[in-house]
Motif scaffolding. Structure first.
Motif, PDB file in Angstrom:
ATOM      1  N   GLY A   1       0.822  -1.203   0.000  1.00 55.78           N
ATOM      2  CA  GLY A   1       0.000   0.000   0.000  1.00 55.78           C
ATOM      3  C   GLY A   1       0.858   1.256   0.000  1.00 55.78           C
ATOM      4  O   GLY A   1       0.588   2.217  -0.735  1.00 55.78           O
ATOM      5  N   THR A   2       1.916   1.260   0.806  1.00 59.29           N
ATOM      6  CA  THR A   2       2.850   2.387   0.828  1.00 59.29           C
ATOM      7  C   THR A   2       3.621   2.466  -0.478  1.00 59.29           C
ATOM      8  O   THR A   2       3.855   3.564  -1.011  1.00 59.29           O
ATOM      9  CB  THR A   2       3.822   2.243   2.009  1.00 59.29           C
ATOM     10  OG1 THR A   2       3.080   2.066   3.218  1.00 59.29           O
ATOM     11  CG2 THR A   2       4.699   3.469   2.147  1.00 59.29           C
ATOM     12  N   GLN A   3       4.001   1.300  -1.021  1.00 60.91           N
ATOM     13  CA  GLN A   3       4.704   1.271  -2.307  1.00 60.91           C
ATOM     14  C   GLN A   3       3.882   1.998  -3.375  1.00 60.91           C
ATOM     15  O   GLN A   3       4.413   2.788  -4.164  1.00 60.91           O
ATOM     16  CB  GLN A   3       4.936  -0.173  -2.754  1.00 60.91           C
ATOM     17  CG  GLN A   3       5.791  -1.012  -1.830  1.00 60.91           C
ATOM     18  CD  GLN A   3       7.271  -0.854  -2.090  1.00 60.91           C
ATOM     19  OE1 GLN A   3       7.684  -0.083  -2.937  1.00 60.91           O
ATOM     20  NE2 GLN A   3       8.078  -1.592  -1.346  1.00 60.91           N
ATOM     21  N   ALA A   4       2.579   1.722  -3.407  1.00 60.49           N
ATOM     22  CA  ALA A   4       1.728   2.301  -4.447  1.00 60.49           C
ATOM     23  C   ALA A   4       1.655   3.820  -4.353  1.00 60.49           C
ATOM     24  O   ALA A   4       1.704   4.529  -5.370  1.00 60.49           O
ATOM     25  CB  ALA A   4       0.327   1.697  -4.364  1.00 60.49           C
ATOM     26  N   LEU A   5       1.545   4.346  -3.140  1.00 60.02           N
ATOM     27  CA  LEU A   5       1.423   5.801  -2.971  1.00 60.02           C
ATOM     28  C   LEU A   5       2.676   6.524  -3.454  1.00 60.02           C
ATOM     29  O   LEU A   5       2.596   7.565  -4.119  1.00 60.02           O
ATOM     30  CB  LEU A   5       1.157   6.126  -1.502  1.00 60.02           C
ATOM     31  CG  LEU A   5      -0.194   5.650  -0.942  1.00 60.02           C
ATOM     32  CD1 LEU A   5      -0.258   5.902   0.562  1.00 60.02           C
ATOM     33  CD2 LEU A   5      -1.342   6.356  -1.657  1.00 60.02           C
ATOM     34  N   VAL A   6       3.848   5.993  -3.132  1.00 55.24           N
ATOM     35  CA  VAL A   6       5.090   6.635  -3.564  1.00 55.24           C
ATOM     36  C   VAL A   6       5.338   6.379  -5.053  1.00 55.24           C
ATOM     37  O   VAL A   6       5.856   7.244  -5.759  1.00 55.24           O
ATOM     38  CB  VAL A   6       6.265   6.129  -2.708  1.00 55.24           C
ATOM     39  CG1 VAL A   6       7.572   6.785  -3.142  1.00 55.24           C
ATOM     40  CG2 VAL A   6       6.006   6.430  -1.227  1.00 55.24           C
ATOM     41  N   ALA A   7       4.939   5.206  -5.539  1.00 56.30           N
ATOM     42  CA  ALA A   7       5.087   4.902  -6.967  1.00 56.30           C
ATOM     43  C   ALA A   7       4.317   5.901  -7.813  1.00 56.30           C
ATOM     44  O   ALA A   7       4.780   6.310  -8.886  1.00 56.30           O
ATOM     45  CB  ALA A   7       4.613   3.484  -7.249  1.00 56.30           C
ATOM     46  N   ALA A   8       3.141   6.308  -7.337  1.00 59.99           N
ATOM     47  CA  ALA A   8       2.347   7.287  -8.098  1.00 59.99           C
ATOM     48  C   ALA A   8       3.075   8.620  -8.216  1.00 59.99           C
ATOM     49  O   ALA A   8       3.031   9.284  -9.269  1.00 59.99           O
ATOM     50  CB  ALA A   8       0.987   7.476  -7.428  1.00 59.99           C
ATOM     51  N   VAL A   9       3.759   9.031  -7.145  1.00 57.00           N
ATOM     52  CA  VAL A   9       4.529  10.285  -7.200  1.00 57.00           C
ATOM     53  C   VAL A   9       5.705  10.133  -8.162  1.00 57.00           C
ATOM     54  O   VAL A   9       6.006  11.044  -8.952  1.00 57.00           O
ATOM     55  CB  VAL A   9       5.021  10.671  -5.787  1.00 57.00           C
ATOM     56  CG1 VAL A   9       5.877  11.936  -5.854  1.00 57.00           C
ATOM     57  CG2 VAL A   9       3.835  10.876  -4.857  1.00 57.00           C
ATOM     58  N   ALA A  10       6.375   8.970  -8.117  1.00 61.71           N
ATOM     59  CA  ALA A  10       7.488   8.735  -9.043  1.00 61.71           C
ATOM     60  C   ALA A  10       7.007   8.772 -10.486  1.00 61.71           C
ATOM     61  O   ALA A  10       7.667   9.353 -11.354  1.00 61.71           O
ATOM     62  CB  ALA A  10       8.141   7.389  -8.723  1.00 61.71           C
ATOM     63  N   ALA A  11       5.858   8.153 -10.752  1.00 66.17           N
ATOM     64  CA  ALA A  11       5.319   8.151 -12.116  1.00 66.17           C
ATOM     65  C   ALA A  11       4.914   9.556 -12.551  1.00 66.17           C
ATOM     66  O   ALA A  11       5.115   9.943 -13.709  1.00 66.17           O
ATOM     67  CB  ALA A  11       4.118   7.207 -12.190  1.00 66.17           C
ATOM     68  N   GLU A  12       4.372  10.322 -11.615  1.00 66.54           N
ATOM     69  CA  GLU A  12       3.951  11.699 -11.919  1.00 66.54           C
ATOM     70  C   GLU A  12       5.130  12.556 -12.375  1.00 66.54           C
ATOM     71  O   GLU A  12       4.991  13.408 -13.264  1.00 66.54           O
ATOM     72  CB  GLU A  12       3.307  12.289 -10.656  1.00 66.54           C
ATOM     73  CG  GLU A  12       2.867  13.737 -10.784  1.00 66.54           C
ATOM     74  CD  GLU A  12       2.370  14.288  -9.454  1.00 66.54           C
ATOM     75  OE1 GLU A  12       2.329  15.527  -9.313  1.00 66.54           O
ATOM     76  OE2 GLU A  12       2.034  13.480  -8.555  1.00 66.54           O
ATOM     77  N   HIS A  13       6.309  12.305 -11.809  1.00 65.81           N
ATOM     78  CA  HIS A  13       7.499  13.096 -12.144  1.00 65.81           C
ATOM     79  C   HIS A  13       8.464  12.335 -13.053  1.00 65.81           C
ATOM     80  O   HIS A  13       9.592  12.807 -13.269  1.00 65.81           O
ATOM     81  CB  HIS A  13       8.208  13.526 -10.852  1.00 65.81           C
ATOM     82  CG  HIS A  13       7.398  14.459  -9.997  1.00 65.81           C
ATOM     83  ND1 HIS A  13       7.355  15.818 -10.209  1.00 65.81           N
ATOM     84  CD2 HIS A  13       6.582  14.207  -8.940  1.00 65.81           C
ATOM     85  CE1 HIS A  13       6.556  16.373  -9.308  1.00 65.81           C
ATOM     86  NE2 HIS A  13       6.073  15.426  -8.527  1.00 65.81           N
ATOM     87  N   ASP A  14       8.041  11.185 -13.546  1.00 71.14           N
ATOM     88  CA  ASP A  14       8.854  10.353 -14.451  1.00 71.14           C
ATOM     89  C   ASP A  14      10.215  10.036 -13.839  1.00 71.14           C
ATOM     90  O   ASP A  14      11.251  10.115 -14.497  1.00 71.14           O
ATOM     91  CB  ASP A  14       9.023  11.040 -15.811  1.00 71.14           C
ATOM     92  CG  ASP A  14       9.534  10.075 -16.871  1.00 71.14           C
ATOM     93  OD1 ASP A  14       9.215   8.878 -16.781  1.00 71.14           O
ATOM     94  OD2 ASP A  14      10.274  10.515 -17.778  1.00 71.14           O
ATOM     95  N   LEU A  15      10.191   9.659 -12.559  1.00 72.08           N
ATOM     96  CA  LEU A  15      11.422   9.274 -11.860  1.00 72.08           C
ATOM     97  C   LEU A  15      11.447   7.756 -11.679  1.00 72.08           C
ATOM     98  O   LEU A  15      10.399   7.122 -11.549  1.00 72.08           O
ATOM     99  CB  LEU A  15      11.493   9.936 -10.483  1.00 72.08           C
ATOM    100  CG  LEU A  15      11.657  11.457 -10.443  1.00 72.08           C
ATOM    101  CD1 LEU A  15      11.653  11.938  -9.001  1.00 72.08           C
ATOM    102  CD2 LEU A  15      12.936  11.875 -11.144  1.00 72.08           C
ATOM    103  N   PRO A  16      12.630   7.163 -11.631  1.00 75.88           N
ATOM    104  CA  PRO A  16      12.696   5.727 -11.331  1.00 75.88           C
ATOM    105  C   PRO A  16      12.256   5.447  -9.897  1.00 75.88           C
ATOM    106  O   PRO A  16      12.404   6.294  -9.008  1.00 75.88           O
ATOM    107  CB  PRO A  16      14.167   5.385 -11.550  1.00 75.88           C
ATOM    108  CG  PRO A  16      14.894   6.681 -11.498  1.00 75.88           C
ATOM    109  CD  PRO A  16      13.946   7.736 -11.953  1.00 75.88           C
TER     110      PRO A  16
END
Length: 439
Positions: free
Chosen positions: A194-209
């Motif tokens: 669940g925590t992985q998903a929340l931070v993954a969305a921010v990474a995807a939003e900024h096109d970061l690995p």
């Protein structure tokens, strides 16, 4: 030449599968005449009674639950006793082993090349920021020394924990956005899915690995990425010797998910405050009301162009699982970049339908296994219990699930365990064509 050898191998396995299947039938019927019919009928009846007992155990309380438990345990024992009493156990065991060999050969014959997402070389991040939950997975962050190892590799670590007198956890998405604003060129999480998903969305939003560290309890996302779940510190190798995968990111009502969204029975159970401390006891306590419709809600869903009505449980996954797995406790997804949601829907009205599901599997009317790009779930309630990557939420219906294809850049170690090759659905007509037809 490689393709010719692969075709020859597939043909050989297909012929072995047909030979073993035929031998399994011969082993049943030739030595004992009618004994084979007896073995098959008794085995199917035992399986059906065991499933019916399981239904009574879950859907009732008191004497009926006790009867269900006795039937669920007693049916297989009775089958074994009948086989032993009539001297048929050798025949049954031999036929079962031959049939198992037939299934193994058939799956090998149908095995296709692995089409999982291809990794590409990745540059070493200069300013990685990793969010770590010290309590996740029973304290894996401390047990494996993840903070020290990450900092030794040049990463900045942010430890998650409660803030303020009310004990509320920090907003991990906001922490991730702050890290990006401070110049982070990689975001990672050591914690639950669940925590992985929340931070993954921010990474995807900024096109970061994005870096996944398998420090949660079950680590389904890490499993399907081929990461080491036994030693989460190995995930940190990606910081110095990594490669990048492009994977899909799920969305449910504006909230990201990396694994599954559950509706119905399971979602109702995880809403209970006592569930975290007593999972099995809570489930057994509330199951009767949920399964019989006295407490739970029935779900209607539009899966692509398919309409489903009055479902008891619905599991929507970020890419389909290799085999139907209604509770998401096992199995894996062969790929995470297929661009489709997997859907498993269950509707079981009584012991007879539970028995039908046990005997016929995915062919049963009680189970639907589908794929779609969009799923909409509705119910006649103001708020709908939903479990997103295992986290309990309530959302107003209709609830829509979609995918963002290849939206997430995941950094993984070059040296990692990997995932098991995907299993193909068994199709005996294709086996016959492979064995004797023209390619």
């Amino acid at each position: 030449m490689e393709r010719i050898r692969a075709r020859a191998g597939a043909r050989l396995f297909a012929r072995c599968a047909l030979l073993c299947a035929a031998a399994a039938v011969v082993a049943l019927f030739v030595p004992f005449g009618g004994g084979g019919v007896f073995i098959v009928v008794v085995g199917l009846v035992g399986l059906a009674l065991c499933a019916a007992g399981g239904w009574w155990f879950l859907a009732h309380r008191g004497p009926v639950r006790l009867l269900g438990a006795l039937l669920g345990v007693g049916a297989p024992v009775a089958v074994l006793v009948l086989y032993l009493d009539d001297g048929l156990w050798r025949t049954a065991l031999g036929s079962l082993l031959l049939w198992a060999a037939a299934l193994i050969c058939a799956r090998k014959a149908l095995r296709r090349p692995d089409h999982r997402s291809r990794a590409r070389p990745a540059a070493r991040p200069r300013r990685p920021v990793l969010l770590m939950n010290p309590k996740s997975g029973g304290g894996k962050v401390g047990r494996f020394g993840l903070v020290e190892k990450a900092e030794a590799l040049g990463a900045r670590v942010v430890l998650l924990g409660p803030t303020g007198p009310d004990g509320e956890f920090q907003d991990v998405a906001e922490l991730a956005r702050s890290a990006v604003a401070d110049g982070a060129d990689l975001l990672g999480v050591a914690g639950g899915d669940g925590t992985q998903a929340l931070v993954a969305a921010v990474a995807a939003e900024h096109d970061l690995p994005f870096l996944v560290i398998s420090a949660g309890t079950r680590n389904h996302f890490a499993l399907d990425l081929g990461l080491d779940r036994a030693d989460p510190s190995r995930c940190l190798d990606a910081l110095t010797d990594g490669e990048e995968l492009r994977v899909d990111l799920g969305d449910v009502a504006g909230r990201p998910f990396v694994n599954t969204v559950s509706f119905g029975v399971y979602a109702d159970v995880v809403q209970r405050p006592e569930y975290r401390d007593a999972k099995a006891e809570t489930a057994l306590s509330v199951m009767p009301d949920l399964l019989t419709g006295e407490a739970g809600v029935r779900l209607d869903a539009r899966v692509g162009t398919t309409e489903l009505s009055a479902q008891q449980a619905l599991l929507v996954s970020n890419n389909p699982y290799a085999s139907p797995d209604p509770f998401g406790t096992g199995g894996h997804r062969p790929r995470l970049d297929g661009g489709k949601l997997g859907v498993i829907a269950i509707r079981v009205e009584g012991a007879a339908q539970a028995a039908d599901l046990a005997v016929r599997g995915s062919s049963s009317t009680g189970l639907n296994v589908l794929t779609a790009r969009r799923v909409e779930v509705t119910a006649k309630v103001d708020t709908l219990p939903v479990a997103v990557d295992g986290e309990a939420l309530t959302l107003p219906p209709p609830v829509t699930c979609t995918l963002r294809p290849r939206a997430l850049r995941v950094l993984v170690p070059r040296d990692r365990p990997g995932t098991a090759p995907p299993s193909q659905p068994l199709n005996w007509y294709r086996i016959v064509v492979l064995a004797f037809g023209r390619h």
